[in-house]
Design a protein around this motif. Structure first.
Motif, PDB file in Angstrom:
ATOM      1  N   TYR A  80      47.775  13.189  -4.362  1.00  0.00           N
ATOM      2  CA  TYR A  80      48.205  13.345  -2.967  1.00  0.00           C
ATOM      3  C   TYR A  80      49.295  14.398  -2.848  1.00  0.00           C
ATOM      4  O   TYR A  80      49.315  15.200  -1.904  1.00  0.00           O
ATOM      5  CB  TYR A  80      48.705  12.005  -2.423  1.00  0.00           C
ATOM      6  CG  TYR A  80      49.150  12.081  -0.978  1.00  0.00           C
ATOM      7  CD1 TYR A  80      48.216  11.981   0.047  1.00  0.00           C
ATOM      8  CD2 TYR A  80      50.489  12.258  -0.652  1.00  0.00           C
ATOM      9  CE1 TYR A  80      48.612  12.067   1.378  1.00  0.00           C
ATOM     10  CE2 TYR A  80      50.901  12.342   0.667  1.00  0.00           C
ATOM     11  CZ  TYR A  80      49.957  12.247   1.683  1.00  0.00           C
ATOM     12  OH  TYR A  80      50.343  12.333   2.994  1.00  0.00           O
ATOM     13  N   ASN A  81      50.200  14.421  -3.804  1.00  0.00           N
ATOM     14  CA  ASN A  81      51.309  15.376  -3.748  1.00  0.00           C
ATOM     15  C   ASN A  81      50.840  16.824  -3.837  1.00  0.00           C
ATOM     16  O   ASN A  81      51.563  17.738  -3.441  1.00  0.00           O
ATOM     17  CB  ASN A  81      52.312  15.091  -4.864  1.00  0.00           C
ATOM     18  CG  ASN A  81      53.050  13.780  -4.638  1.00  0.00           C
ATOM     19  OD1 ASN A  81      53.200  13.338  -3.493  1.00  0.00           O
ATOM     20  ND2 ASN A  81      53.498  13.156  -5.721  1.00  0.00           N
ATOM     21  N   LEU A 172      42.282   9.053  -2.976  1.00  0.00           N
ATOM     22  CA  LEU A 172      40.998   8.619  -3.516  1.00  0.00           C
ATOM     23  C   LEU A 172      39.847   9.129  -2.659  1.00  0.00           C
ATOM     24  O   LEU A 172      38.815   9.575  -3.170  1.00  0.00           O
ATOM     25  CB  LEU A 172      40.950   7.087  -3.599  1.00  0.00           C
ATOM     26  CG  LEU A 172      41.874   6.446  -4.627  1.00  0.00           C
ATOM     27  CD1 LEU A 172      42.010   4.960  -4.350  1.00  0.00           C
ATOM     28  CD2 LEU A 172      41.322   6.674  -6.039  1.00  0.00           C
ATOM     29  N   TYR A 173      40.036   9.064  -1.348  1.00  0.00           N
ATOM     30  CA  TYR A 173      38.989   9.477  -0.413  1.00  0.00           C
ATOM     31  C   TYR A 173      38.632  10.947  -0.585  1.00  0.00           C
ATOM     32  O   TYR A 173      37.449  11.302  -0.722  1.00  0.00           O
ATOM     33  CB  TYR A 173      39.463   9.196   1.014  1.00  0.00           C
ATOM     34  CG  TYR A 173      38.488   9.578   2.090  1.00  0.00           C
ATOM     35  CD1 TYR A 173      37.259   8.927   2.216  1.00  0.00           C
ATOM     36  CD2 TYR A 173      38.802  10.591   3.002  1.00  0.00           C
ATOM     37  CE1 TYR A 173      36.380   9.276   3.222  1.00  0.00           C
ATOM     38  CE2 TYR A 173      37.913  10.940   4.011  1.00  0.00           C
ATOM     39  CZ  TYR A 173      36.710  10.282   4.112  1.00  0.00           C
ATOM     40  OH  TYR A 173      35.820  10.618   5.109  1.00  0.00           O
ATOM     41  N   VAL A 174      39.621  11.823  -0.608  1.00  0.00           N
ATOM     42  CA  VAL A 174      39.320  13.258  -0.650  1.00  0.00           C
ATOM     43  C   VAL A 174      38.804  13.691  -2.020  1.00  0.00           C
ATOM     44  O   VAL A 174      38.257  14.785  -2.144  1.00  0.00           O
ATOM     45  CB  VAL A 174      40.547  14.102  -0.252  1.00  0.00           C
ATOM     46  CG1 VAL A 174      40.996  13.746   1.156  1.00  0.00           C
ATOM     47  CG2 VAL A 174      41.683  13.942  -1.257  1.00  0.00           C
ATOM     48  N   TYR A 178      31.858  14.489  -0.183  1.00  0.00           N
ATOM     49  CA  TYR A 178      31.253  15.818  -0.105  1.00  0.00           C
ATOM     50  C   TYR A 178      31.921  16.618   1.005  1.00  0.00           C
ATOM     51  O   TYR A 178      32.266  16.090   2.062  1.00  0.00           O
ATOM     52  CB  TYR A 178      29.760  15.707   0.216  1.00  0.00           C
ATOM     53  CG  TYR A 178      28.868  15.437  -0.948  1.00  0.00           C
ATOM     54  CD1 TYR A 178      28.239  16.478  -1.622  1.00  0.00           C
ATOM     55  CD2 TYR A 178      28.594  14.137  -1.365  1.00  0.00           C
ATOM     56  CE1 TYR A 178      27.381  16.250  -2.679  1.00  0.00           C
ATOM     57  CE2 TYR A 178      27.738  13.890  -2.424  1.00  0.00           C
ATOM     58  CZ  TYR A 178      27.131  14.943  -3.083  1.00  0.00           C
ATOM     59  OH  TYR A 178      26.285  14.703  -4.124  1.00  0.00           O
ATOM     60  N   PHE A 179      32.043  17.937   0.776  1.00  0.00           N
ATOM     61  CA  PHE A 179      32.513  18.851   1.810  1.00  0.00           C
ATOM     62  C   PHE A 179      31.442  19.897   2.132  1.00  0.00           C
ATOM     63  O   PHE A 179      31.697  20.844   2.865  1.00  0.00           O
ATOM     64  CB  PHE A 179      33.791  19.557   1.362  1.00  0.00           C
ATOM     65  CG  PHE A 179      35.005  18.660   1.338  1.00  0.00           C
ATOM     66  CD1 PHE A 179      35.853  18.575   2.436  1.00  0.00           C
ATOM     67  CD2 PHE A 179      35.296  17.898   0.213  1.00  0.00           C
ATOM     68  CE1 PHE A 179      36.973  17.749   2.410  1.00  0.00           C
ATOM     69  CE2 PHE A 179      36.422  17.074   0.175  1.00  0.00           C
ATOM     70  CZ  PHE A 179      37.261  16.993   1.286  1.00  0.00           C
ATOM     71  N   VAL A 186      31.864  18.280  -4.147  1.00  0.00           N
ATOM     72  CA  VAL A 186      32.379  16.915  -4.216  1.00  0.00           C
ATOM     73  C   VAL A 186      33.841  16.944  -4.638  1.00  0.00           C
ATOM     74  O   VAL A 186      34.182  17.404  -5.725  1.00  0.00           O
ATOM     75  CB  VAL A 186      31.560  16.064  -5.207  1.00  0.00           C
ATOM     76  CG1 VAL A 186      32.177  14.673  -5.311  1.00  0.00           C
ATOM     77  CG2 VAL A 186      30.118  15.958  -4.759  1.00  0.00           C
ATOM     78  N   GLY A 187      34.699  16.439  -3.775  1.00  0.00           N
ATOM     79  CA  GLY A 187      36.130  16.432  -4.048  1.00  0.00           C
ATOM     80  C   GLY A 187      36.818  17.674  -3.495  1.00  0.00           C
ATOM     81  O   GLY A 187      36.239  18.766  -3.428  1.00  0.00           O
ATOM     82  N   ILE A 188      38.067  17.521  -3.085  1.00  0.00           N
ATOM     83  CA  ILE A 188      38.793  18.596  -2.431  1.00  0.00           C
ATOM     84  C   ILE A 188      39.005  19.795  -3.356  1.00  0.00           C
ATOM     85  O   ILE A 188      38.965  20.953  -2.910  1.00  0.00           O
ATOM     86  CB  ILE A 188      40.153  18.073  -1.889  1.00  0.00           C
ATOM     87  CG1 ILE A 188      40.908  19.180  -1.149  1.00  0.00           C
ATOM     88  CG2 ILE A 188      41.004  17.482  -2.998  1.00  0.00           C
ATOM     89  CD1 ILE A 188      40.165  19.719   0.048  1.00  0.00           C
ATOM     90  N   TYR A 189      39.216  19.557  -4.650  1.00  0.00           N
ATOM     91  CA  TYR A 189      39.432  20.682  -5.564  1.00  0.00           C
ATOM     92  C   TYR A 189      38.167  21.532  -5.673  1.00  0.00           C
ATOM     93  O   TYR A 189      38.209  22.763  -5.544  1.00  0.00           O
ATOM     94  CB  TYR A 189      39.852  20.178  -6.947  1.00  0.00           C
ATOM     95  CG  TYR A 189      40.246  21.289  -7.893  1.00  0.00           C
ATOM     96  CD1 TYR A 189      41.576  21.673  -8.026  1.00  0.00           C
ATOM     97  CD2 TYR A 189      39.298  21.958  -8.651  1.00  0.00           C
ATOM     98  CE1 TYR A 189      41.944  22.702  -8.878  1.00  0.00           C
ATOM     99  CE2 TYR A 189      39.646  22.982  -9.504  1.00  0.00           C
ATOM    100  CZ  TYR A 189      40.971  23.359  -9.629  1.00  0.00           C
ATOM    101  OH  TYR A 189      41.330  24.379 -10.459  1.00  0.00           O
ATOM    102  N   ALA A 190      37.028  20.875  -5.912  1.00  0.00           N
ATOM    103  CA  ALA A 190      35.769  21.606  -6.043  1.00  0.00           C
ATOM    104  C   ALA A 190      35.429  22.339  -4.750  1.00  0.00           C
ATOM    105  O   ALA A 190      34.950  23.475  -4.768  1.00  0.00           O
ATOM    106  CB  ALA A 190      34.644  20.638  -6.407  1.00  0.00           C
TER     107      ALA A 190
END
Length: 907
Positions: A80-81, A172-174, A178-179, A186-190
């Motif tokens: 989160y940070n 956990l959610y982000v 899928y984006f 899948v996931g905010i980083y990807a």
């Protein structure tokens, strides 16, 4: 005249009213109990540790090492940070504006959604909070939208809010959602890497709003595929951010004026190809065998991937260690353990991407002569009790004007089985199969192939199948499994990549390998498998055509070639269409095919000339496997025996003292079928007489199959040794339509009965040789009234299968169908309609820059119709707009919807 009694009528009404009230109370109470029990069963095992796990689904190899993580190879867990404030604000504005205030359940949001739905007359808006959406992805990945599920979701969301922080829930959610339409999102980083080639901490306001807007419908709002829709959705999110006070009017106007195309990554990340063929097969198997989707359910998949072998196959497919004749040639192959059915390596295609058409198991091709061992000669050993010393008839074969020739355009008269199969004489194979056909009939031969794993649902069996002339054909996966049965004493095990699946959130374990091995079946007798091995391993050592396989591993191998029939303009008849090499050793079985896609045959007039490439690659695989220590060896069953016979005499006769030595040969025989006069013809078994069968039952299963249960034979050692079997015969009226020998006391027969038909099923014990049988018990069963099997279809372009919602570059698509050949399919695309029989296909021209929907209507033989699921795709306007859509369109929409919400503009 009778008069009415008002008091009596009043009393009756009172009693009726009381009864109605009591019944209503009972119904309400029962419903309450039902809902309570249902909801409790969903929430009783809630564990915050399951919810807060940071792992994602992954595949691990035979050594327990992870080699593939679902989501993206670029994906990293983001705390989160590490999330920029601008993204948190955008996501909360878009999905749950009171996220940091409510306790996991937002009543005003629910009420507003209900009012919207009432106004729309249907489901127009959802009411789930971010916490509820996280619960749904973790605990209800495949659940339908029911009141009980929604109640359980709300209760768990409240519990989660009490047991962890808002920041952890959002984190956990982000990391789970899928984006976009690709697994690379899948996931905010990807997703940040995929769209902008940035880390999440580097996101700007318009970028954050674009990602937050995609969450609602990742497929629909993927900017690489729907740029205008994605930009409009981003602007809505910016408006919500301004409305909730997260940004100023000036920031809103500036971000809104920024074009998405200005900051979008020009080259979106492509899917990793490392072990792609194997990864793809595992994913498909998980869905097929367990019902779970690894993109939705957090799981660990334990597989049998042999990374060394798979890398070798990948290198061959990529052209790194092998040179293909041209850029069009395709190849597919499978390598599995012969004794277990475990697939250890796969080649699905050259330049393969997960989700594409696989030439290892999706695409069916005529097997040519590679089918001869398992269909022609195996059945002769099984049903005619031929010996390895039998002499085959390689003279002219003709049937109804059809006179196939041998590859050398000559006939060779009386030939040994070693010559007939090793030299692949067509006439000998057809005479052999014709003899079997006369004795056992078509149904038994079709069931023989089904028992060995072949798909016969849309095939129209004839003697031409004996030399590979199939209507649709087979796959390397099916061929490798059938050849494995030869190595494995006739036992067929469904080929599979998975050992077990562990659901990480619940601990549920599905032991796939154990279940499939428990379902193994004796597809051919041990004696038949032994006879085939004797023939095949011998000619591999004798004939130079197979010298690459004579490397000390006792390999049995067979080539195969099919030819064009002249139906494709520009390709002459009799030019090679398919090449095969199928092989086995005591430890492994492998099968490879090479050829050209249908589109390349039509559009580029490609056909095979020169060397059998499948054979060369299969030989390279043999050498790789040869470097490993041999684990198993072939067994000689106690159901065969060697004896001397007079060469070329049938029925077989034993030599006498006056028989010339030159006329005597030694061969293997099934016990009980040795030459007349031989002292080895007796069948040795621990039982002089068979025990009586005390009980036998037959029933019809829910899928209209026949299941039988015998009283177990005592002693069981006689069954385990192969001396005694359980035999079943099925009669329709007075005609025998099916028979099967079982090695277990209960089984579902490998027989597809007709619907709404009565059969007589007879069970009895028998010696494996058939020399002795027990008493027989007869049972009658009537099958269910079953409708015609639904047809299926796939859509391909430029030789590759495309997925629903994909964008293609080609100008032609091909719709390939399967199903009951008696069904007619009406296929429509772009205003053009074509009607074909199920099992056939049709091509359609498409134009750049347009979107299309394929619709298929099935008309059954009884006149009933059914509409199949529609299929949509787009054709790229230009190369610049295309953005390598095939790399990003490999996951269907159902797998990527993160929420059960609809678009929310204001709140």
């Amino acid at each position: 005249m009778k008069t009415k009694n008002p008091k009596l009528n009043s009393e009756i009404r009172r009693k009726v009213l009381i009864s109605i009230i009591i019944a209503g109370c009972v119904i309400i109470a029962s419903a309450g109990v039902y809902f309570g029990v249902t909801v409790y069963s969903q929430i009783k095992d809630f564990d915050i540790n399951n919810l807060t796990t940071t792992t994602t689904s992954k595949q691990v190899d035979e050594n327990g090492k992870s080699y593939y993580t679902y989501g993206s190879n670029q994906g990293k867990y983001t705390s989160y940070n590490a999330l920029p404030e601008v993204f948190v604000d955008a996501l909360v504005s878009a999905e749950d504006s009171r996220f940091f205030i409510h306790n996991g359940f937002d009543m005003p949001r629910i009420v507003k959604a209900m009012l919207s739905n009432l106004k729309a007359g249907g489901i127009a808006a959802g009411g789930s909070t971010i916490t509820q959406q996280l619960i749904k992805k973790t605990y209800y990945p495949n659940e339908e939208k029911t009141i009980q599920r929604k109640l359980g979701e709300i209760i768990l969301a409240i519990q989660a809010s009490q047991q962890t922080t808002k920041q952890k829930v959002l984190e956990l959610y982000v990391n789970k959602i899928y984006f976009g339409r690709s697994t690379n999102t899948v996931g905010i980083y990807a997703a940040s890497k995929y769209y902008f080639n940035k880390t999440p901490s580097q996101l700007t306001l318009p970028e954050a709003a674009l990602l937050a807007g995609a969450v609602n419908s990742p497929v629909y709002y993927d900017a690489f595929n729907n740029l205008t829709k994605a930009q409009n959705r981003r602007n809505i999110i910016l408006g919500l951010m301004y409305q909730h006070g997260y940004i100023t009017k000036s920031e809103y106007e500036t971000a809104k004026a920024t074009k998405v195309a200005n900051y979008l990554n020009s080259k979106p990340l492509t899917q990793s190809k490392k072990y792609a063929s194997y990864v793809d097969r595992v994913s498909r198997e998980v869905k097929q065998l367990t019902g779970y989707d690894p993109n939705k359910t957090n799981m660990t998949i334990y597989t049998y991937l042999d990374t060394e072998l798979q890398q070798s196959l990948d290198n061959i497919a990529a052209g790194k260690t092998y040179t293909f004749p041209d850029r069009f040639m395709q190849m597919g192959g499978v390598v599995q353990e012969a004794k277990t059915g475990r697939i250890i390596g796969l080649m699905s295609a050259r330049d393969f991407k997960a989700g594409n058409y696989s030439y290892a198991f999706s695409d069916r091709h005529q097997p040519g002569s590679s089918i001869k061992p398992v269909l022609d000669y195996a059945t002769a050993f099984e049903y005619l009790y031929w010996s390895t010393g039998h002499i085959a008839d390689d003279t002219r074969y003709s049937s109804g004007g059809w006179t196939p020739k041998n590859w050398d355009r000559q006939y060779h008269g009386r030939v040994t089985l070693y010559e007939a199969l090793g030299k692949s004489w067509n006439a000998a194979a057809l005479h052999t199969l014709a003899d079997v056909y006369k004795k056992v009939g078509k149904t038994k031969l079709v069931n023989w192939l089904k028992n060995l794993g072949y798909n016969m649902s849309d095939e129209s069996f004839s003697l031409a199948y004996g030399i590979g002339g199939w209507s649709h054909g087979t796959t390397p996966l099916q061929m490798a499994a059938a050849y494995a049965a030869i190595s494995n004493g006739g036992v067929y095990i469904q080929p599979h990549t998975i050992k077990k699946v562990v659901i990480n959130t619940t601990g549920e374990t599905i032991n796939v390998d154990q279940e499939l091995r428990n379902d193994s079946r004796q597809a051919m007798s041990k004696a038949t498998a032994f006879m085939l091995r004797n023939i095949m391993t011998t000619y591999v050592k004798q004939y130079s055509d197979y010298s690459d396989f004579d490397i000390g591993d006792e390999i049995g191998a067979k080539t195969g070639t099919s030819n064009h029939d002249g139906s494709i303009a520009g390709i002459p008849a009799n030019k090679s269409k398919d090449n095969w090499l199928c092989a086995y050793s005591p430890d492994y079985a492998w099968s490879f095919w090479d050829g050209y896609s249908y589109n390349d045959q039509v559009n580029h007039k490609m056909y095979i000339s020169g060397t059998n490439q499948a054979k060369i690659v299969a030989a390279k695989v043999a050498k790789i496997l040869n470097t490993r220590k041999m684990k198993n060896s072939y067994e000689t069953p106690n159901t065969v025996v060697q004896a001397k016979m007079i060469r070329g005499v049938y029925p077989y006769q034993s030599p006498t003292s006056s028989t010339p030595e030159s006329s005597i040969t030694t061969a293997w025989f099934v016990k009980g079928h040795t030459p007349s006069g031989s002292d080895t013809s007796s069948t040795t078994t621990s039982t002089d007489t068979l025990n009586a069968l005390s009980s036998f039952n037959a029933s019809v299963t829910s899928d209209n199959k026949i299941r039988v249960i015998f009283a177990a034979y005592d002693p069981s050692s006689d069954v385990a040794s192969g001396n005694v079997v359980y035999r079943v015969q099925v009669f329709k009226g007075s005609t025998s339509v099916y028979s099967q020998s079982l090695t277990t006391s209960s089984a579902t027969l490998n027989f597809t009965p007709e619907a709404n038909t009565t059969y007589r099923v007879i069970g009895y014990y028998s010696l494996a040789s058939g020399a002795k049988t027990s008493n027989r018990i007869s049972r009658s069963v009537t099958t269910n009234n079953k409708t015609t099997q639904d047809a299926t279809y796939t859509v391909s372009s430029a030789g590759s299968r495309i997925t629903n919602g994909a964008t293609i570059n080609g100008s032609t698509i091909y719709v390939n169908t399967s199903g009951d050949a008696a069904s007619r399919l009406t296929i429509s695309c772009g205003g053009t309609t074509r009607t074909v029989n199920a099992g056939s296909g049709a091509s359609f021209s498409v134009e750049a820059g347009r979107s299309y929907t394929v619709t298929v209507t099935q008309t059954n033989s009884d006149g009933t119709t059914k509409s199949l699921d529609s299929f949509s795709f787009s054709v790229a306007a230009s190369d610049e707009d295309n953005n390598d859509n095939e790399d990003t369109a490999n996951t269907n929409q159902d797998n990527q919807d993160n929420t059960d919400e609809t678009e929310e503009v204001t709140e």
